[in-house]
Scaffold this motif. Sequence first.
Motif, PDB file in Angstrom:
ATOM      1  N   MET A 128       0.814  -1.070  -0.166  1.00  0.00           N
ATOM      2  CA  MET A 128       0.157   0.058  -0.014  1.00  0.00           C
ATOM      3  C   MET A 128       0.958   1.202   0.035  1.00  0.00           C
ATOM      4  SD  MET A 128      -2.728   1.066   2.909  1.00  0.00           S
ATOM      5  CE  MET A 128      -3.910   2.573   2.543  1.00  0.00           C
ATOM      6  N   TRP A 129       0.547   2.300  -0.784  1.00  0.00           N
ATOM      7  CA  TRP A 129       1.429   3.417  -1.230  1.00  0.00           C
ATOM      8  C   TRP A 129       0.461   4.730  -0.796  1.00  0.00           C
ATOM      9  CZ3 TRP A 129       6.334   2.018  -1.964  1.00  0.00           C
ATOM     10  CH2 TRP A 129       6.493   0.562  -2.538  1.00  0.00           C
ATOM     11  N   ASP A 130       1.251   5.803  -0.474  1.00  0.00           N
ATOM     12  CA  ASP A 130       0.279   6.996  -0.387  1.00  0.00           C
ATOM     13  C   ASP A 130       1.148   7.976  -1.146  1.00  0.00           C
ATOM     14  OD1 ASP A 130      -0.592   9.628   0.559  1.00  0.00           O
ATOM     15  OD2 ASP A 130      -1.213   8.639   2.541  1.00  0.00           O
ATOM     16  N   LEU A 131       0.632   8.788  -2.047  1.00  0.00           N
ATOM     17  CA  LEU A 131       1.077   9.647  -2.983  1.00  0.00           C
ATOM     18  C   LEU A 131       1.905  10.784  -2.205  1.00  0.00           C
ATOM     19  CD1 LEU A 131       1.592  10.653  -5.919  1.00  0.00           C
ATOM     20  CD2 LEU A 131      -0.805  11.920  -5.886  1.00  0.00           C
ATOM     21  N   HIS A 132       1.034  11.304  -1.160  1.00  0.00           N
ATOM     22  CA  HIS A 132       1.831  12.395  -0.540  1.00  0.00           C
ATOM     23  C   HIS A 132       2.501  11.985   0.819  1.00  0.00           C
ATOM     24  CE1 HIS A 132      -0.393  14.954  -3.246  1.00  0.00           C
ATOM     25  NE2 HIS A 132      -1.572  14.682  -2.747  1.00  0.00           N
ATOM     26  N   GLY A 133       2.725  10.777   0.819  1.00  0.00           N
ATOM     27  CA  GLY A 133       3.321  10.157   2.262  1.00  0.00           C
ATOM     28  C   GLY A 133       4.913   9.863   1.722  1.00  0.00           C
ATOM     29  N   SER A 134       5.422   8.739   2.519  1.00  0.00           N
ATOM     30  CA  SER A 134       6.842   8.377   2.208  1.00  0.00           C
ATOM     31  C   SER A 134       6.819   7.639   1.074  1.00  0.00           C
ATOM     32  CB  SER A 134       7.305   7.510   3.689  1.00  0.00           C
ATOM     33  OG  SER A 134       8.469   6.929   3.041  1.00  0.00           O
ATOM     34  N   SER A 135       8.287   7.524   0.509  1.00  0.00           N
ATOM     35  CA  SER A 135       8.434   6.648  -0.728  1.00  0.00           C
ATOM     36  C   SER A 135       8.372   5.279  -0.172  1.00  0.00           C
ATOM     37  CB  SER A 135       9.760   6.947  -1.472  1.00  0.00           C
ATOM     38  OG  SER A 135      10.714   6.795  -0.451  1.00  0.00           O
ATOM     39  N   GLN A 136       8.364   4.910   1.261  1.00  0.00           N
ATOM     40  CA  GLN A 136       8.290   3.332   1.554  1.00  0.00           C
ATOM     41  C   GLN A 136       6.826   2.921   1.691  1.00  0.00           C
ATOM     42  OE1 GLN A 136      11.159   1.690   2.066  1.00  0.00           O
ATOM     43  NE2 GLN A 136      12.270   3.276   1.168  1.00  0.00           N
ATOM     44  N   PRO A 137       6.307   1.884   1.542  1.00  0.00           N
ATOM     45  CA  PRO A 137       4.930   1.349   1.684  1.00  0.00           C
ATOM     46  C   PRO A 137       4.388   1.547   3.083  1.00  0.00           C
ATOM     47  CG  PRO A 137       6.530  -0.532   1.276  1.00  0.00           C
ATOM     48  CD  PRO A 137       7.436   0.588   1.110  1.00  0.00           C
ATOM     49  N   ARG A 138       3.102   1.980   3.074  1.00  0.00           N
ATOM     50  CA  ARG A 138       2.397   2.079   4.288  1.00  0.00           C
ATOM     51  C   ARG A 138       2.193   0.624   5.029  1.00  0.00           C
ATOM     52  NH1 ARG A 138      -2.490   5.985   4.761  1.00  0.00           N
ATOM     53  NH2 ARG A 138      -2.066   5.365   6.990  1.00  0.00           N
ATOM     54  N   GLN A 139       2.112  -0.278   3.801  1.00  0.00           N
ATOM     55  CA  GLN A 139       1.513  -1.464   4.403  1.00  0.00           C
ATOM     56  C   GLN A 139       2.274  -2.576   3.294  1.00  0.00           C
ATOM     57  OE1 GLN A 139      -2.604  -2.202   4.406  1.00  0.00           O
ATOM     58  NE2 GLN A 139      -2.856  -0.673   6.217  1.00  0.00           N
ATOM     59  N   GLN A 140       2.547  -3.679   4.059  1.00  0.00           N
ATOM     60  CA  GLN A 140       2.832  -4.884   3.056  1.00  0.00           C
ATOM     61  C   GLN A 140       2.418  -5.999   3.435  1.00  0.00           C
ATOM     62  OE1 GLN A 140       7.414  -5.307   2.512  1.00  0.00           O
ATOM     63  NE2 GLN A 140       7.743  -3.307   3.965  1.00  0.00           N
ATOM     64  N   LEU A 141       1.532  -6.442   2.397  1.00  0.00           N
ATOM     65  CA  LEU A 141       0.554  -7.509   2.883  1.00  0.00           C
ATOM     66  C   LEU A 141       1.102  -8.901   2.368  1.00  0.00           C
ATOM     67  CD1 LEU A 141      -2.825  -5.640   1.806  1.00  0.00           C
ATOM     68  CD2 LEU A 141      -1.521  -5.554   4.010  1.00  0.00           C
ATOM     69  N   SER A 142       1.387  -9.960   3.190  1.00  0.00           N
ATOM     70  CA  SER A 142       1.990 -11.015   2.833  1.00  0.00           C
ATOM     71  C   SER A 142       1.042 -12.260   3.116  1.00  0.00           C
ATOM     72  CB  SER A 142       3.353 -11.313   3.467  1.00  0.00           C
ATOM     73  OG  SER A 142       4.017 -12.386   3.378  1.00  0.00           O
ATOM     74  N   GLY A 143       0.588 -12.867   2.210  1.00  0.00           N
ATOM     75  CA  GLY A 143      -0.334 -13.945   2.412  1.00  0.00           C
ATOM     76  C   GLY A 143      -0.603 -15.037   1.430  1.00  0.00           C
ATOM     77  N   HIS A 144       0.164 -14.705   0.198  1.00  0.00           N
ATOM     78  CA  HIS A 144       0.193 -15.715  -0.839  1.00  0.00           C
ATOM     79  C   HIS A 144       1.300 -16.511  -1.033  1.00  0.00           C
ATOM     80  CE1 HIS A 144      -3.877 -14.654  -2.155  1.00  0.00           C
ATOM     81  NE2 HIS A 144      -3.570 -13.292  -1.872  1.00  0.00           N
ATOM     82  N   ALA A 145       1.256 -17.655  -1.525  1.00  0.00           N
ATOM     83  CA  ALA A 145       2.309 -18.479  -1.820  1.00  0.00           C
ATOM     84  C   ALA A 145       2.868 -18.304  -3.218  1.00  0.00           C
ATOM     85  CB  ALA A 145       1.992 -19.810  -1.569  1.00  0.00           C
ATOM     86  N   MET A 146       2.094 -17.826  -4.192  1.00  0.00           N
ATOM     87  CA  MET A 146       2.696 -17.617  -5.580  1.00  0.00           C
ATOM     88  C   MET A 146       2.170 -16.036  -5.921  1.00  0.00           C
ATOM     89  SD  MET A 146       1.423 -21.367  -7.318  1.00  0.00           S
ATOM     90  CE  MET A 146       2.366 -20.957  -8.918  1.00  0.00           C
ATOM     91  N   VAL A 147       2.444 -15.741  -7.156  1.00  0.00           N
ATOM     92  CA  VAL A 147       2.228 -14.629  -7.768  1.00  0.00           C
ATOM     93  C   VAL A 147       0.712 -14.018  -7.532  1.00  0.00           C
ATOM     94  CG1 VAL A 147       1.978 -15.504  -9.953  1.00  0.00           C
ATOM     95  CG2 VAL A 147       2.341 -13.149 -10.047  1.00  0.00           C
ATOM     96  N   VAL A 148       0.723 -12.442  -7.080  1.00  0.00           N
ATOM     97  CA  VAL A 148      -0.698 -12.149  -7.091  1.00  0.00           C
ATOM     98  C   VAL A 148      -1.104 -11.669  -8.273  1.00  0.00           C
ATOM     99  CG1 VAL A 148      -1.844 -10.395  -5.509  1.00  0.00           C
ATOM    100  CG2 VAL A 148      -0.087 -11.425  -4.659  1.00  0.00           C
ATOM    101  N   THR A 149      -2.271 -12.212  -8.645  1.00  0.00           N
ATOM    102  CA  THR A 149      -2.657 -11.891 -10.194  1.00  0.00           C
ATOM    103  C   THR A 149      -4.116 -11.066 -10.166  1.00  0.00           C
ATOM    104  OG1 THR A 149      -3.842 -13.870  -9.872  1.00  0.00           O
ATOM    105  CG2 THR A 149      -1.835 -13.942 -11.081  1.00  0.00           C
ATOM    106  N   GLY A 150      -4.696 -10.777  -8.694  1.00  0.00           N
ATOM    107  CA  GLY A 150      -5.842 -10.004  -8.758  1.00  0.00           C
ATOM    108  C   GLY A 150      -5.982  -9.028  -7.508  1.00  0.00           C
ATOM    109  N   LEU A 151      -6.371  -7.730  -8.087  1.00  0.00           N
ATOM    110  CA  LEU A 151      -6.640  -6.814  -6.826  1.00  0.00           C
ATOM    111  C   LEU A 151      -8.010  -6.140  -6.890  1.00  0.00           C
ATOM    112  CD1 LEU A 151      -3.254  -4.704  -6.400  1.00  0.00           C
ATOM    113  CD2 LEU A 151      -4.107  -6.589  -4.688  1.00  0.00           C
ATOM    114  N   ALA A 152      -8.673  -6.086  -5.881  1.00  0.00           N
ATOM    115  CA  ALA A 152     -10.158  -5.466  -5.954  1.00  0.00           C
ATOM    116  C   ALA A 152     -10.388  -4.706  -4.713  1.00  0.00           C
ATOM    117  CB  ALA A 152     -11.163  -6.546  -6.355  1.00  0.00           C
ATOM    118  N   VAL A 153     -10.504  -3.325  -4.866  1.00  0.00           N
ATOM    119  CA  VAL A 153     -11.144  -2.362  -3.671  1.00  0.00           C
ATOM    120  C   VAL A 153     -12.511  -2.563  -3.373  1.00  0.00           C
ATOM    121  CG1 VAL A 153     -10.888  -0.239  -2.532  1.00  0.00           C
ATOM    122  CG2 VAL A 153      -9.048  -1.451  -3.808  1.00  0.00           C
TER     123      VAL A 153
END
Length: 296
Positions: A128-153
């Motif tokens: 997770m990134w914030d345009l006006h925040g740090s260049s470092q990710p706000r969150q790192q979500l680790s939960g999959h064992a293979m490539v992540v192919t889908g995202l939906a908010v």
Amino acid sequence: MLPLRCHLKRAPQKILCRFCAMMGKLQSKLKHSTYKYSRPDAIIEERIQTTAFHEYSPAHVDTVSVVAALNSDLCVSGGKDKTVVAYNWKTGNVVKRFRGHEHDITKIACLHKSNQFFSASRDRMVMMWDLHGSSQPRQQLSGHAMVVTGLAVSPDSTQLCTGSRDNTLVLWDVGTGQCVERASVSRNLLWDLRQTRNRICEYKGHFQTVASCVFLPRALALMPIIATSSHDCKVKIWNQDTGACLFTLSLDGSGPLTSLAVGDTISLLCTSFRRGIHLLRVDHSSGLELREVAVF
């Protein structure tokens, strides 16, 4: 007199070289494209157009695989260079670069009416990134064992759903970054997406893999329309209800077209393997014609 004669002989060559250089610069600003237009009387016309064409500074140094619209001015893209880039597609300027993934970026999803967005990667991570925040990710979500192919908010921007080739779907809480639910799904699962009147419509016309599909603003036409991009280097506009192809634009030489995003009411962003991100404009005054006006 010999030096004078030599000078006179060389002068036309210099003029010719300058003329060729000037024409070369002019041609770099023009774009020739062939497209097919489906008229209301079902006759398909092939047209060749030459339009002014802008080449902005490239957003990425390698293949671009995905683009999403953050707002009416900015898009967010990612690809093989492992970088997420926020880009002003109206001015051609890079706003910010985000680095943190170890492999290709596969998907991007933006939070509605927010400066925050998510990126997924072949490194099995979602950030997770914030345009006006740090260049470092706000969150790192680790939960999959293979490539992540889908995202939906979710529509209320409180939850994120991720999918992977490990055959799992994971639901995350956007505020805390915690896993809410995990489900295993079959690789051959069939989803039935029913339209109104319980009618399923088929859109036939692409010759290779269809990589992206987006709904276009209703202001463009009297009927609901969608746009698709494909590995066959073509973008098509369709009547959503009937499945009729209304317009086809060929981006020859661009390689597979991997992602589409709606920039504003008349603009589409399209990513390609070889040429980066294309800016397309819809001219509804002349029958939903789609034109390529810039690349970056």
